[in-house]
Design a protein around this motif. Structure first.
Motif, PDB file in Angstrom:
ATOM      1  N   MET A  57       4.157   0.555  10.091  1.00  0.00           N
ATOM      2  CA  MET A  57       4.853  -0.114  11.187  1.00  0.00           C
ATOM      3  C   MET A  57       4.845  -1.605  10.894  1.00  0.00           C
ATOM      4  O   MET A  57       3.890  -2.124  10.308  1.00  0.00           O
ATOM      5  N   ALA A  58       5.911  -2.309  11.291  1.00  0.00           N
ATOM      6  CA  ALA A  58       6.042  -3.721  10.938  1.00  0.00           C
ATOM      7  C   ALA A  58       7.044  -4.392  11.864  1.00  0.00           C
ATOM      8  O   ALA A  58       7.691  -3.744  12.686  1.00  0.00           O
ATOM      9  N   ARG A  59       7.178  -5.713  11.697  1.00  0.00           N
ATOM     10  CA  ARG A  59       8.196  -6.456  12.462  1.00  0.00           C
ATOM     11  C   ARG A  59       9.426  -6.737  11.611  1.00  0.00           C
ATOM     12  O   ARG A  59      10.361  -7.401  12.067  1.00  0.00           O
ATOM     13  N   SER A  60       9.435  -6.268  10.370  1.00  0.00           N
ATOM     14  CA  SER A  60      10.560  -6.508   9.468  1.00  0.00           C
ATOM     15  C   SER A  60      10.749  -5.282   8.588  1.00  0.00           C
ATOM     16  O   SER A  60       9.769  -4.648   8.169  1.00  0.00           O
ATOM     17  N   ALA A  61      12.002  -4.946   8.290  1.00  0.00           N
ATOM     18  CA  ALA A  61      12.281  -3.719   7.548  1.00  0.00           C
ATOM     19  C   ALA A  61      11.660  -3.718   6.157  1.00  0.00           C
ATOM     20  O   ALA A  61      11.092  -2.719   5.713  1.00  0.00           O
ATOM     21  N   ALA A  62      11.747  -4.842   5.451  1.00  0.00           N
ATOM     22  CA  ALA A  62      11.214  -4.889   4.085  1.00  0.00           C
ATOM     23  C   ALA A  62       9.708  -4.654   4.056  1.00  0.00           C
ATOM     24  O   ALA A  62       9.168  -4.110   3.082  1.00  0.00           O
ATOM     25  N   ASP A  63       9.033  -5.034   5.129  1.00  0.00           N
ATOM     26  CA  ASP A  63       7.583  -4.861   5.183  1.00  0.00           C
ATOM     27  C   ASP A  63       7.173  -3.390   5.232  1.00  0.00           C
ATOM     28  O   ASP A  63       6.059  -3.036   4.853  1.00  0.00           O
ATOM     29  N   LEU A  64       8.072  -2.530   5.730  1.00  0.00           N
ATOM     30  CA  LEU A  64       7.760  -1.104   5.749  1.00  0.00           C
ATOM     31  C   LEU A  64       7.536  -0.574   4.338  1.00  0.00           C
ATOM     32  O   LEU A  64       6.595   0.184   4.088  1.00  0.00           O
ATOM     33  N   SER A  65       8.404  -0.982   3.418  1.00  0.00           N
ATOM     34  CA  SER A  65       8.253  -0.533   2.028  1.00  0.00           C
ATOM     35  C   SER A  65       6.982  -1.086   1.408  1.00  0.00           C
ATOM     36  O   SER A  65       6.305  -0.407   0.624  1.00  0.00           O
ATOM     37  N   LEU A  66       6.655  -2.316   1.754  1.00  0.00           N
ATOM     38  CA  LEU A  66       5.444  -2.946   1.224  1.00  0.00           C
ATOM     39  C   LEU A  66       4.214  -2.105   1.556  1.00  0.00           C
ATOM     40  O   LEU A  66       3.385  -1.805   0.682  1.00  0.00           O
ATOM     41  N   LEU A  67       4.096  -1.687   2.821  1.00  0.00           N
ATOM     42  CA  LEU A  67       2.933  -0.901   3.243  1.00  0.00           C
ATOM     43  C   LEU A  67       3.062   0.555   2.813  1.00  0.00           C
ATOM     44  O   LEU A  67       2.066   1.180   2.421  1.00  0.00           O
ATOM     45  N   LEU A  68       4.261   1.112   2.858  1.00  0.00           N
ATOM     46  CA  LEU A  68       4.443   2.504   2.434  1.00  0.00           C
ATOM     47  C   LEU A  68       4.024   2.696   0.980  1.00  0.00           C
ATOM     48  O   LEU A  68       3.375   3.688   0.634  1.00  0.00           O
ATOM     49  N   ASP A  69       4.384   1.754   0.125  1.00  0.00           N
ATOM     50  CA  ASP A  69       4.037   1.883  -1.292  1.00  0.00           C
ATOM     51  C   ASP A  69       2.526   1.887  -1.512  1.00  0.00           C
ATOM     52  O   ASP A  69       2.044   2.464  -2.490  1.00  0.00           O
ATOM     53  N   VAL A  70       1.784   1.256  -0.604  1.00  0.00           N
ATOM     54  CA  VAL A  70       0.316   1.288  -0.681  1.00  0.00           C
ATOM     55  C   VAL A  70      -0.213   2.626  -0.186  1.00  0.00           C
ATOM     56  O   VAL A  70      -1.134   3.205  -0.774  1.00  0.00           O
ATOM     57  N   MET A  71       0.369   3.168   0.889  1.00  0.00           N
ATOM     58  CA  MET A  71      -0.128   4.396   1.503  1.00  0.00           C
ATOM     59  C   MET A  71       0.285   5.659   0.760  1.00  0.00           C
ATOM     60  O   MET A  71      -0.431   6.670   0.796  1.00  0.00           O
ATOM     61  N   ALA A  72       1.443   5.637   0.110  1.00  0.00           N
ATOM     62  CA  ALA A  72       2.041   6.854  -0.441  1.00  0.00           C
ATOM     63  C   ALA A  72       1.386   7.274  -1.755  1.00  0.00           C
ATOM     64  O   ALA A  72       0.705   6.495  -2.414  1.00  0.00           O
ATOM     65  N   GLY A  73       1.650   8.507  -2.122  1.00  0.00           N
ATOM     66  CA  GLY A  73       1.137   9.051  -3.377  1.00  0.00           C
ATOM     67  C   GLY A  73       0.115  10.125  -3.123  1.00  0.00           C
ATOM     68  O   GLY A  73      -0.647  10.064  -2.153  1.00  0.00           O
ATOM     69  N   PRO A  74       0.066  11.147  -3.949  1.00  0.00           N
ATOM     70  CA  PRO A  74      -0.772  12.322  -3.675  1.00  0.00           C
ATOM     71  C   PRO A  74      -2.252  11.990  -3.600  1.00  0.00           C
ATOM     72  O   PRO A  74      -2.734  11.045  -4.219  1.00  0.00           O
ATOM     73  N   ASP A  75      -2.961  12.798  -2.833  1.00  0.00           N
ATOM     74  CA  ASP A  75      -4.409  12.662  -2.688  1.00  0.00           C
ATOM     75  C   ASP A  75      -5.072  13.035  -4.016  1.00  0.00           C
ATOM     76  O   ASP A  75      -4.834  14.131  -4.530  1.00  0.00           O
ATOM     77  N   PRO A  76      -5.900  12.153  -4.583  1.00  0.00           N
ATOM     78  CA  PRO A  76      -6.520  12.462  -5.875  1.00  0.00           C
ATOM     79  C   PRO A  76      -7.428  13.685  -5.837  1.00  0.00           C
ATOM     80  O   PRO A  76      -7.738  14.238  -6.896  1.00  0.00           O
ATOM     81  N   LEU A  77      -7.815  14.115  -4.617  1.00  0.00           N
ATOM     82  CA  LEU A  77      -8.661  15.300  -4.534  1.00  0.00           C
ATOM     83  C   LEU A  77      -7.881  16.599  -4.644  1.00  0.00           C
ATOM     84  O   LEU A  77      -8.471  17.651  -4.888  1.00  0.00           O
ATOM     85  N   ASP A  78      -6.554  16.560  -4.436  1.00  0.00           N
ATOM     86  CA  ASP A  78      -5.793  17.804  -4.588  1.00  0.00           C
ATOM     87  C   ASP A  78      -4.519  17.608  -5.406  1.00  0.00           C
ATOM     88  O   ASP A  78      -4.556  17.718  -6.624  1.00  0.00           O
ATOM     89  N   MET A  79      -3.390  17.296  -4.788  1.00  0.00           N
ATOM     90  CA  MET A  79      -2.135  17.213  -5.540  1.00  0.00           C
ATOM     91  C   MET A  79      -2.178  16.147  -6.638  1.00  0.00           C
ATOM     92  O   MET A  79      -1.520  16.266  -7.669  1.00  0.00           O
ATOM     93  N   GLY A  80      -2.969  15.113  -6.404  1.00  0.00           N
ATOM     94  CA  GLY A  80      -3.050  14.035  -7.384  1.00  0.00           C
ATOM     95  C   GLY A  80      -3.649  14.450  -8.713  1.00  0.00           C
ATOM     96  O   GLY A  80      -3.539  13.718  -9.702  1.00  0.00           O
TER      97      GLY A  80
END
Length: 490
Positions: free
Chosen positions: A225-248
């Motif tokens: 969540m953010a106050r600007s659209a571009a900031d969503l991608s900034l945080l999503l790129d940090v949060m996204a990606g498979p869990d190293p304990l399973d799919m990762g």
């Protein structure tokens, strides 16, 4: 007090200012803390403060930058929905018996935010069990909408949306199964992104006191969540990606780029209402204005299409599947009541309330058949996205409404253009993306004549999250975005 130049800046702008040494991470943290201390007595968004550790993280971020280190979120003040585990802080989900539960390790998403240099200042308020578009519980009280304190900020990430609107840092983390990212973003005039299902691993976004394990929770996602659209991608790129304990163990994330980078190249289907649950005149007006602006900018805009999945059928299917999942956690007496109610339903009762009852009490066989119907719905959406790049539609049928804490949500009513509708039927519009697991970006569209935020969601194709996110950025750049709440714009 003189107005701060930093309080309502975007994360992208603040990162640039940090890199240019125009401001320090400690100064940004102090600015956000100062706003919380000045304003949160009225809003009550940040229910768990962690200022000492936040300032310690800010000092560490400044030291890291002085050493030449970088990080996507380095030095940025951030809030987090109360439902995410943060080691040493309470995670209650609003359940009074869990008021003293404190996890010993961070959620995976929190670990990733910290590794990227994020400065976490505290946790934001939620409804009990994350199960309302109001945000209140007896542990932390009620969160108010910064644009009108007598109205809901939305839920269940209502504390996060209110914190963003009030200038308590540029980013927050939330979650969504019934619109819990998009609805509060809409009601508080900010941005949110519901990712493609399972794009961001949910380990540690766990009801207390259960252990934090890799787990697919049907339809439920976490997101930025953010106050600007571009900031969503900034945080999503940090949060996204498979869990190293399973799919990762065997998979790596490689999202495709946005389909287009110029507004004029997008092909968009715009839907402003539906008889199943109409949108009110303010929402329809905002959508019509946006559709006209997009067309003038060269976007290919269609207002209807035979490719649009049947809204009534998909809404009924969503009600059943959502309540089949949520009902698994209801107490025995609630399930017994639902079974008694479902037994009285006539076969031709296709109301959304009836489908919710059926979902709570359906057999596993019926659920498997519904899951097959969902696969068919996903195929319909794949077909639609061969012709269109995105779909723009309502998030909710009305702007933020007055607080309503009556215990039976099925008995609550909302008013749409002076006609009453069942409160829980509002699930239909968020469900349009939730049921098939599609990405959906919530964007603001200014304020209503009453000064309440308006907005829409942009749906994109499965795993093509960068397409609705890019369209959101282009709309913000061309037509504007977040408008600070007048009473807290200081």
């Amino acid at each position: 007090m003189a107005k701060s130049q930093w309080s309502f800046r975007s994360a992208t702008e603040l990162s640039a200012a940090l890199a240019a040494k125009k401001v320090s991470a400690v100064e940004l943290a102090q600015d956000a803390i100062g706003r919380i201390e000045r304003h949160d007595g009225k809003i009550n968004a940040v229910c768990v403060r962690d200022f000492a550790r936040g300032l310690e993280a800010a000092r560490a971020a400044d030291a890291a930058r002085a050493r030449g280190e970088t990080g996507a979120l380095l030095g940025l003040p951030i809030t987090v929905k109360e439902s995410f585990n943060i080691a040493g802080l309470p995670t209650t989900w609003g359940f009074p018996p869990q008021r003293d539960f404190r996890p010993t390790e961070d959620a995976l998403s929190i670990s990733r935010v910290k590794a990227a240099g994020g400065v976490i200042l505290g946790k934001t308020n939620v409804p009990v069990g994350l199960a309302d578009w109001q945000s209140y519980n007896e542990i932390y009280g009620t969160t108010n909408n910064p644009y009108h304190l007598g109205r809901t900020p939305g839920g269940s990430s209502g504390g996060s949306s209110a914190a963003l609107a009030a200038g308590y840092g540029p980013l927050s983390l939330g979650s969504d199964i019934g619109g819990s990212l998009r609805v509060p973003a809409f009601h508080c005039g900010v941005y949110a992104h519901k990712p493609t299902y399972n794009l961001a691993p949910v380990r540690g976004h766990t009801p207390p006191p259960f252990p934090a394990m890799p787990l697919d929770r049907d339809m439920a996602v976490i997101g930025p969540m953010a106050r600007s659209a571009a900031d969503l991608s900034l945080l999503l790129d940090v949060m996204a990606g498979p869990d190293p304990l399973d799919m990762g163990v065997g998979y790596r994330l490689a999202l495709p780029p946005p389909r287009h980078n110029a507004l004029k190249d997008f092909r968009v289907l715009v839907v402003d209402s539906d008889p199943v649950l109409p949108a009110d005149k303010d929402i329809r007006g905002a959508i019509d204005k946006l559709a006209g602006s997009l067309a003038k900018a060269g976007v290919s805009v269609a207002r209807q299409s035979p490719l649009w999945p049947d809204f009534a059928d998909s809404s009924r299917l969503y009600m059943r599947m959502l309540m089949a999942f949520l009902g698994a956690f209801f107490p025995p007496e609630a399930i017994a009541g639902a079974q008694a109610g479902a037994a009285q339903l006539k076969a031709d009762n296709r109301s959304l309330a009836a489908e919710r009852l059926r979902g709570m009490t359906q057999s596993h066989r019926d659920w498997v058949l519904d899951d097959g119907a969902r696969a068919g719905l996903r195929a319909q959406w794949r077909g639609l996205f061969k012709t269109f790049d995105a779909v723009i539609c309502p998030i909710m049928p009305t702007p933020a409404y007055p607080h309503d804490h009556s215990p039976d949500q099925e008995a609550r009513r909302i008013k749409i253009d002076d006609k009453d509708y069942v409160y829980t039927d509002q699930l239909t519009w968020p469900g349009i993306a939730t049921l098939p697991g599609l990405p959906a970006t919530a964007i603001p569209l200014g304020l209503s004549p009453q000064g309440l935020p308006l907005g829409v969601q942009i749906l994109g194709p499965w795993l093509e999250d960068r397409t609705p996110l890019r369209l959101a950025e282009l709309i913000e750049r061309e037509f504007g975005g977040f408008v600070p709440p007048p009473m807290f714009d200081d």
